[in-house]
Design an enzyme around this catalytic site. Structure first.
Site, PDB file in Angstrom:
ATOM      1  N   HIS A  79       0.840  -1.198   0.000  1.00 45.24           N
ATOM      2  CA  HIS A  79       0.000   0.000   0.000  1.00 45.24           C
ATOM      3  C   HIS A  79       0.874   1.247   0.000  1.00 45.24           C
ATOM      4  O   HIS A  79       2.046   1.204   0.389  1.00 45.24           O
ATOM      5  CB  HIS A  79      -0.927  -0.011   1.207  1.00 45.24           C
ATOM      6  CG  HIS A  79      -1.995  -1.062   1.122  1.00 45.24           C
ATOM      7  ND1 HIS A  79      -2.982  -1.182   2.072  1.00 45.24           N
ATOM      8  CD2 HIS A  79      -2.235  -2.031   0.206  1.00 45.24           C
ATOM      9  CE1 HIS A  79      -3.789  -2.171   1.736  1.00 45.24           C
ATOM     10  NE2 HIS A  79      -3.350  -2.712   0.616  1.00 45.24           N
ATOM     11  N   GLU A  81       0.860   3.834   1.908  1.00 50.77           N
ATOM     12  CA  GLU A  81       1.340   4.198   3.237  1.00 50.77           C
ATOM     13  C   GLU A  81       2.537   3.331   3.629  1.00 50.77           C
ATOM     14  O   GLU A  81       3.509   3.826   4.215  1.00 50.77           O
ATOM     15  CB  GLU A  81       0.229   4.006   4.284  1.00 50.77           C
ATOM     16  CG  GLU A  81      -1.045   4.769   3.981  1.00 50.77           C
ATOM     17  CD  GLU A  81      -2.070   3.977   3.181  1.00 50.77           C
ATOM     18  OE1 GLU A  81      -3.276   4.205   3.389  1.00 50.77           O
ATOM     19  OE2 GLU A  81      -1.681   3.131   2.340  1.00 50.77           O
ATOM     20  N   CYS A 107      -6.132   1.301   5.509  1.00 48.40           N
ATOM     21  CA  CYS A 107      -6.746   0.054   5.966  1.00 48.40           C
ATOM     22  C   CYS A 107      -6.220  -0.271   7.369  1.00 48.40           C
ATOM     23  O   CYS A 107      -5.355   0.429   7.905  1.00 48.40           O
ATOM     24  CB  CYS A 107      -6.413  -1.080   4.997  1.00 48.40           C
ATOM     25  SG  CYS A 107      -4.669  -1.588   5.048  1.00 48.40           S
ATOM     26  N   CYS A 110      -2.295  -0.842   7.431  1.00 45.38           N
ATOM     27  CA  CYS A 110      -1.554   0.423   7.347  1.00 45.38           C
ATOM     28  C   CYS A 110      -1.762   1.268   8.596  1.00 45.38           C
ATOM     29  O   CYS A 110      -0.837   1.923   9.067  1.00 45.38           O
ATOM     30  CB  CYS A 110      -1.959   1.189   6.095  1.00 45.38           C
ATOM     31  SG  CYS A 110      -1.399   0.393   4.569  1.00 45.38           S
TER      32      CYS A 110
END
Length: 152
Positions: A79, A81, A107, A110
């Site tokens: 992801h 992040e 999410c 993260c």
């Protein structure tokens, strides 16, 4: 003389630009970690360095028909992040006390990483409902700000 963008507008625009590098076939996400009005790291979603980009043929989420928001581990990519945190670590940059501008709300995976990295403020353009992330955000005292551009 033209009006300068606010800091939030400026950093979110950069997060949007960063998202254009994403190679995910489902969603393009960009993240910018900022402290004291200085960019510390950026990240976008896609597979690790040296791994082929995602395609319809090799996307595990498509192959196994995984719905959005579920089974995050079934993905070749990282992801945005996660990539921003990794970029900071690779370059020895502390992100403790920073804030993150991200095009989509993090999410639960993260969120855990961001909490442990010391980031206490998430500025998000698009909400992403993840009940576990919401619980952890509340318990950790993380501030989530829904970004709204300043009217022109």
């Amino acid at each position: 003389m033209r009006e300068r963008p606010s800091w939030d507008d400026y950093f979110m625009k950069i997060a949007e630009d960063v998202s254009t590098r994403a190679t995910c076939i489902r969603r393009q996400v960009g993240a910018v970690i900022v402290k004291d009005k200085r960019i510390l790291a950026t990240g976008y979603n896609g597979p690790p360095t040296g791994i082929s980009h995602c395609t319809e043929e090799n996307c595990l989420r498509t192959k196994y028909n995984v719905p959005s928001g579920e089974r995050h581990e079934l993905c070749r990519g990282l992801h945005a992040e996660q990539n921003a945190i990794i970029q900071a670590a690779l370059h020895g940059v502390s992100i403790n006390g920073a804030r993150i501008y991200v095009t989509h709300q993090p999410c639960s995976i993260c969120t855990k990483m961001l909490i442990n990295s010391g980031i206490k403020t998430f500025i998000v353009k698009e909400p992403y409902r993840d009940p576990l992330a919401d619980e952890m955000i509340a318990e950790a005292g993380v501030e989530v700000i829904l970004y709204r551009p300043k009217p022109s």
